[in-house]
Every structure is written in structure tokens, then in C-alpha cells.
Motif scaffolding. Sequence first.
Motif, PDB file in Angstrom:
ATOM      1  N   SER A   1     -10.162 -36.027 -30.195  1.00  0.00           N
ATOM      2  CA  SER A   1      -9.583 -35.320 -29.060  1.00  0.00           C
ATOM      3  C   SER A   1      -9.609 -36.227 -27.835  1.00  0.00           C
ATOM      4  CB  SER A   1     -10.398 -34.056 -28.777  1.00  0.00           C
ATOM      5  OG  SER A   1     -10.085 -33.531 -27.513  1.00  0.00           O
ATOM      6  N   ASP A   2      -8.644 -36.037 -26.935  1.00  0.00           N
ATOM      7  CA  ASP A   2      -8.608 -36.854 -25.718  1.00  0.00           C
ATOM      8  C   ASP A   2      -9.318 -36.175 -24.552  1.00  0.00           C
ATOM      9  OD1 ASP A   2      -6.853 -34.830 -25.158  1.00  0.00           O
ATOM     10  OD2 ASP A   2      -5.113 -36.120 -24.789  1.00  0.00           O
ATOM     11  N   GLU A   3     -10.038 -35.083 -24.819  1.00  0.00           N
ATOM     12  CA  GLU A   3     -10.710 -34.391 -23.731  1.00  0.00           C
ATOM     13  C   GLU A   3     -11.939 -35.159 -23.253  1.00  0.00           C
ATOM     14  OE1 GLU A   3     -12.333 -30.582 -24.692  1.00  0.00           O
ATOM     15  OE2 GLU A   3     -13.551 -31.336 -26.330  1.00  0.00           O
ATOM     16  N   ASP A   4     -12.306 -34.953 -22.008  1.00  0.00           N
ATOM     17  CA  ASP A   4     -13.518 -35.529 -21.437  1.00  0.00           C
ATOM     18  C   ASP A   4     -14.476 -34.425 -21.033  1.00  0.00           C
ATOM     19  OD1 ASP A   4     -12.854 -38.210 -21.680  1.00  0.00           O
ATOM     20  OD2 ASP A   4     -11.912 -38.328 -19.705  1.00  0.00           O
ATOM     21  N   TRP A   5     -15.753 -34.669 -21.266  1.00  0.00           N
ATOM     22  CA  TRP A   5     -16.808 -33.831 -20.739  1.00  0.00           C
ATOM     23  C   TRP A   5     -17.553 -34.634 -19.681  1.00  0.00           C
ATOM     24  CZ3 TRP A   5     -19.352 -32.125 -26.033  1.00  0.00           C
ATOM     25  CH2 TRP A   5     -18.438 -31.326 -26.746  1.00  0.00           C
ATOM     26  N   LEU A   6     -18.448 -33.992 -18.972  1.00  0.00           N
ATOM     27  CA  LEU A   6     -19.314 -34.671 -18.011  1.00  0.00           C
ATOM     28  C   LEU A   6     -20.712 -34.774 -18.593  1.00  0.00           C
ATOM     29  CD1 LEU A   6     -18.267 -32.810 -14.719  1.00  0.00           C
ATOM     30  CD2 LEU A   6     -17.400 -35.000 -15.571  1.00  0.00           C
ATOM     31  N   ASP A   7     -21.392 -35.895 -18.348  1.00  0.00           N
ATOM     32  CA  ASP A   7     -22.779 -35.995 -18.779  1.00  0.00           C
ATOM     33  C   ASP A   7     -23.706 -35.505 -17.664  1.00  0.00           C
ATOM     34  OD1 ASP A   7     -23.031 -38.043 -16.904  1.00  0.00           O
ATOM     35  OD2 ASP A   7     -23.100 -39.644 -18.394  1.00  0.00           O
ATOM     36  N   GLY A   8     -24.985 -35.735 -17.810  1.00  0.00           N
ATOM     37  CA  GLY A   8     -25.943 -35.228 -16.843  1.00  0.00           C
ATOM     38  C   GLY A   8     -25.802 -35.811 -15.453  1.00  0.00           C
ATOM     39  N   THR A   9     -25.129 -36.947 -15.346  1.00  0.00           N
ATOM     40  CA  THR A   9     -24.903 -37.578 -14.036  1.00  0.00           C
ATOM     41  C   THR A   9     -23.482 -37.327 -13.537  1.00  0.00           C
ATOM     42  OG1 THR A   9     -24.203 -39.705 -14.994  1.00  0.00           O
ATOM     43  CG2 THR A   9     -26.566 -39.377 -14.636  1.00  0.00           C
ATOM     44  N   ASN A  10     -22.783 -36.394 -14.189  1.00  0.00           N
ATOM     45  CA  ASN A  10     -21.398 -36.043 -13.852  1.00  0.00           C
ATOM     46  C   ASN A  10     -20.417 -37.181 -14.132  1.00  0.00           C
ATOM     47  OD1 ASN A  10     -21.997 -33.388 -12.934  1.00  0.00           O
ATOM     48  ND2 ASN A  10     -22.729 -34.251 -10.999  1.00  0.00           N
ATOM     49  N   THR A  11     -20.783 -38.052 -15.058  1.00  0.00           N
ATOM     50  CA  THR A  11     -19.894 -39.137 -15.477  1.00  0.00           C
ATOM     51  C   THR A  11     -19.072 -38.676 -16.679  1.00  0.00           C
ATOM     52  OG1 THR A  11     -21.479 -40.797 -14.744  1.00  0.00           O
ATOM     53  CG2 THR A  11     -19.780 -41.520 -16.287  1.00  0.00           C
ATOM     54  N   PRO A  12     -17.751 -38.812 -16.649  1.00  0.00           N
ATOM     55  CA  PRO A  12     -16.933 -38.369 -17.782  1.00  0.00           C
ATOM     56  C   PRO A  12     -17.178 -39.218 -19.033  1.00  0.00           C
ATOM     57  CG  PRO A  12     -15.604 -38.654 -15.787  1.00  0.00           C
ATOM     58  CD  PRO A  12     -16.919 -39.291 -15.520  1.00  0.00           C
ATOM     59  N   PHE A  13     -17.128 -38.581 -20.184  1.00  0.00           N
ATOM     60  CA  PHE A  13     -17.197 -39.300 -21.449  1.00  0.00           C
ATOM     61  C   PHE A  13     -16.414 -38.518 -22.489  1.00  0.00           C
ATOM     62  CE2 PHE A  13     -20.536 -36.204 -21.939  1.00  0.00           C
ATOM     63  CZ  PHE A  13     -20.643 -35.947 -23.298  1.00  0.00           C
ATOM     64  N   ASN A  14     -15.942 -39.219 -23.517  1.00  0.00           N
ATOM     65  CA  ASN A  14     -15.247 -38.568 -24.624  1.00  0.00           C
ATOM     66  C   ASN A  14     -16.257 -38.244 -25.710  1.00  0.00           C
ATOM     67  OD1 ASN A  14     -13.820 -38.873 -27.467  1.00  0.00           O
ATOM     68  ND2 ASN A  14     -12.273 -38.212 -26.014  1.00  0.00           N
ATOM     69  N   PRO A  15     -16.422 -36.967 -26.073  1.00  0.00           N
ATOM     70  CA  PRO A  15     -17.501 -36.587 -26.995  1.00  0.00           C
ATOM     71  C   PRO A  15     -17.215 -36.878 -28.457  1.00  0.00           C
ATOM     72  CG  PRO A  15     -16.251 -34.656 -26.370  1.00  0.00           C
ATOM     73  CD  PRO A  15     -15.687 -35.788 -25.557  1.00  0.00           C
ATOM     74  N   GLY A  16     -15.967 -37.103 -28.812  1.00  0.00           N
ATOM     75  CA  GLY A  16     -15.669 -37.426 -30.200  1.00  0.00           C
ATOM     76  C   GLY A  16     -15.590 -36.243 -31.134  1.00  0.00           C
ATOM     77  N   ASN A  17     -15.468 -35.038 -30.594  1.00  0.00           N
ATOM     78  CA  ASN A  17     -15.291 -33.871 -31.461  1.00  0.00           C
ATOM     79  C   ASN A  17     -13.852 -33.784 -31.963  1.00  0.00           C
ATOM     80  OD1 ASN A  17     -17.875 -33.422 -30.450  1.00  0.00           O
ATOM     81  ND2 ASN A  17     -17.605 -31.215 -30.391  1.00  0.00           N
ATOM     82  N   PHE A  18     -13.658 -33.016 -33.033  1.00  0.00           N
ATOM     83  CA  PHE A  18     -12.331 -32.850 -33.612  1.00  0.00           C
ATOM     84  C   PHE A  18     -11.917 -31.388 -33.532  1.00  0.00           C
ATOM     85  CE2 PHE A  18     -14.415 -36.385 -35.823  1.00  0.00           C
ATOM     86  CZ  PHE A  18     -13.509 -37.408 -35.593  1.00  0.00           C
ATOM     87  N   TYR A  19     -10.650 -31.163 -33.210  1.00  0.00           N
ATOM     88  CA  TYR A  19     -10.121 -29.800 -33.126  1.00  0.00           C
ATOM     89  C   TYR A  19      -8.949 -29.688 -34.081  1.00  0.00           C
ATOM     90  CZ  TYR A  19     -13.000 -29.794 -28.944  1.00  0.00           C
ATOM     91  OH  TYR A  19     -14.066 -29.896 -28.078  1.00  0.00           O
ATOM     92  N   ASN A  20      -9.205 -29.061 -35.197  1.00  0.00           N
ATOM     93  CA  ASN A  20      -8.192 -28.871 -36.224  1.00  0.00           C
ATOM     94  C   ASN A  20      -8.695 -27.773 -37.159  1.00  0.00           C
ATOM     95  OD1 ASN A  20      -9.419 -32.009 -36.709  1.00  0.00           O
ATOM     96  ND2 ASN A  20     -10.082 -30.428 -38.147  1.00  0.00           N
ATOM     97  N   VAL A  21      -7.820 -27.306 -38.016  1.00  0.00           N
ATOM     98  CA  VAL A  21      -8.235 -26.320 -39.009  1.00  0.00           C
ATOM     99  C   VAL A  21      -9.336 -26.935 -39.876  1.00  0.00           C
ATOM    100  CG1 VAL A  21      -7.499 -24.933 -40.975  1.00  0.00           C
ATOM    101  CG2 VAL A  21      -5.971 -25.219 -39.011  1.00  0.00           C
ATOM    102  N   GLY A  22     -10.457 -26.248 -39.962  1.00  0.00           N
ATOM    103  CA  GLY A  22     -11.614 -26.791 -40.671  1.00  0.00           C
ATOM    104  C   GLY A  22     -12.625 -27.440 -39.759  1.00  0.00           C
TER     105      GLY A  22
END
Length: 497
Positions: A57-78
Motif C-alpha cells: 500500500s502507498d499509505e503512510d502512518w506516523l511513528d512516535g515522533t510524528n515522522t511518516p513511514f510506510n508500514p508495508g501492510n497489504f489491502y486485498n481480499v485475504g
Amino acid sequence: MQPDLVIIGSGMGGATLAAALAPTGRRILILERGEHLRPSPQDRDAAAIFGEGTFRSDEDWLDGTNTPFNPGNFYNVGGNSKFYGAALIRYRETDFAPVHHRGGQTPGWPISYDDLERDYQAAEQLYAVRGTQSEDPTEPPHSGGYPHAPIPDEADIVDLRARLKAAGLHPSSIPLGVDLAEWLAAGQTTWDGYPNTCGAKMDAETCGLKAALAHPNVELRTGCRVTALQTGTDDQIASIVVECGGSSETIKTPIVVVAAGAVQTAALLLASANDNWHTGLANRSDQVGRNFMNHNCSALLALHPLRRNRAVYQKTLMLNDFYLASDGAPPLGNVQMLGKITGPILAANSKLPAWLAGWIAARSFDFYAMSEDLPNPDSRVALKAGQIKLDWQRSNLDAHEMLVARLKRVLRRAGFPVVLSQSFDRRTPSHQCGTARMGADPKSSVVDTFCRSHDHRNLFIVDASVLPTSAAVNPALTIAALALRAGRHIAETEFAA
């Protein structure tokens, strides 16, 4: 027509629950934000998968210091199971009790291994697990056998197994959900980290959803992202707000099941705050989003410069010699083979030039060391201006470092003079769990022992978020077992009439 039950998410928890409830004949609607994975030229392209992140996924989350990172999760059937290593391992009996670790003590579960054993057995049947009970001294009791014999070691892994035994260890076969012949017929690679578009991995879609959708009363809708749950005057969940195809709609149903994964489930409950539930739904305990856990993991490459490893898939062995406390040492964790590392995979995850990465990969035996991360209320998922913030407070790192050090020593004894290691960081989702913990006390937990919300009787949470502890093995089979247990409870208490 209004469904009798809506499941949000089609990963291991949601798909297994749907399979459990489908025979009741009740109308079940599964909402999945992603789409089906379709066969593509990138399916077995290591550079595309591990280097370019084609399926991430191309989404970004924030870490504990509010720095964006890509978590590497997948969004699909299954869900993430489409890419998992298909290791379907039971938690050990001791994992359900309080355990003293180097980094602290785990709280234990409100249920025992015996309470879940029948569901472990059923999950192994549903996911057609290949395994054996005879090799691992830590294997807990089974009420029945595995449906299939273990996947065979390749020739060089047979030699590795013998070397590990000679070094005093007890290598055992990983319980796996893979049809090996079918997988290799679609491409000569391992399955670990590769997308399953040929149906050869026993993932949530291939097994759980397939079983559920064989019943006409079950419907799957893809491309539907749930944005909020709404409560009624009685504080039960009255409706679901969902965005499908660019438009928003509201779905009413008597029973709601959230199975979106440990982070997204917590985020949805927090985002659903209203005038009566200021801190989010199911959150009277203030535990939603807290106690986030993610295994402490490292990759180790053991090699002898003069010996090659000709394995294609490799991932058939595990070690639990360090799993339990012994000789005064605390529990350290599980070790299992990674899917075979190749030059492109190693180059994508290091700064090595392609030629050197290829040379090392051709000679390496690749291991995955995994240690328990302990629950901590300050390790949490939160929302910041609507964006997910994941402040992961890692724990028990000393134990993990001890595990890696011990494994290096024993691998050198087994004939590998060079052992390289690299720890995984937050960009690698290593079994996220714990954000809606199960417990008997509503003041300190989110759901009861059947995954029902303490605060909303018609809300269930059936995914890794309910795990009170992370243990130190892959959680997929435990998630499936809990889903079967919850499904039986729903059938008996809600669908009995």
C-alpha cells in the motif's frame, strides 16, 4: 435486504469466521476495502516485490515522533495472508499463562490452551496444514492428527537438519499451509513474501473465504472501506458507514464484526467516537489502541564460502530449543527458516551490489529469529488529524539479542563460519497484534473470551487485535482458532432461534 451479520475485513479472522457461520444460513455480508489479487508478471519477480514494493500500500502512518513511514501492510481480499509464509503454528501451552521474560512478565490469557484446542484442530483442517507432532518437544497436545504430512526438506535442508541435530538441537518441521506441487508449478520460488495468485497457499481467501462463499447466503463486496460505526439509543452498534465506488452508504445490521487487523481495527473504533463515546467505541476501558505488539525479529544468513545452498523454497524447518525457560535462562523465542533468500531479495534489502548479493545468497541458509514483544499500554495506535499514529514501544529486546547470539554460536558449531544478521524495523509488519485485548475484566480489556465487546453486545472483534500476548510464533493459526470459537458462540447465542 438487510444482512444478519456484517464482517469488516476478509483476512484470517474475518474469512474464518465467515466459514464458521456460513452453514447457519444467515445472511452474511463481508466488506473488504481491497480487491482480489489477479495473476500478473510481478507475482514471482523478486525485484518488483521486495525492491519496488509493487504490492505494498502507498499509505503512510506516523511513528512516535510524528515522522511518516510506510508500514508495508497489504489491502486485498485475504488480507496480509496472501503474502504470508504460511506457517500455521499453535501457541505453546505456556503462552496462555503468565510468563516471566527478561523484559517483564506477560499477563496471561483469560482462557487456557485446552479451551482453544478443539478450535486449533478445526483450523488445521480448514487450512489443510502439513505437519507432524513427533519432532518438536514443545509441541502441545493435539486431539487429532494433521490433515497432511509435512512438506519435505530439499536435499541441502536435509543436510542442514542433520547438522543442527549434531549441534545438539531439535529441528522440527514447520506446520505449513502450502500445496507444494501446485506452488512450484506456477514458478520456482519460495512462497514466503510472494503473493498467492495461483491458489497454492492456504490463505484466508483460498480456504476461509472459499468455504464461506460456497454458501449462497454469504456475499463479499470489495472496494468498500468502512469509515465509521454508529451507535443507537441503546448504545449498541446500529449501522456501518462505508465508502464504495466513490459514494457513501449506511448499512444496518443486528451484528457487526470488525476484523480489519490490529491497527486498522483500533483506528476504526477510535474514529467512531461520538457524543456518548468520546474516546471511541468499545473503549470504556481506555484500552482500544493500547498494548500494541509486533514481534522482535531478525534475519540471519549462515554460510560457508565453499558450500552452495541449492534450495528453492527452503522454509521447512524450525527450532524451539530456546522457546521455554531452561537452565536459568528466560524464554528467548522461535527460530524458523525464511523462504530462500535470492540475490535480488538480498540486494533489495541491503546496500550490497548485485553481484555480491547473488554470491552470498547462493551460499546462505536463511533463518528468522522471533522473540516475544510484551504488552505495554503506552505502545499504542492513535489518530492524529485522522491519520494513523503508531507509537510502538518495543520491549524484551535483551531476550531477542540473546536469541540471536545463541543462534549464531550454534550455527557456527553446525559448520557455518560466517553468520550475518539484520534486525527488522517498523517498516516490516511482523505480526501486529494486541490493540483490543481479550480479558475477563471489562475495566482492563476490550472483548470477552468469545471476542464480544464488553461495551456493545452486538459488536465482535475477530482478528489479531484481541491477542492478550504475542507469544513468539506466527499468530495466523491462533487468529483462525479464535474466529472459529467466536463463530460457534455467535451461532449458539445469536442464531440459535
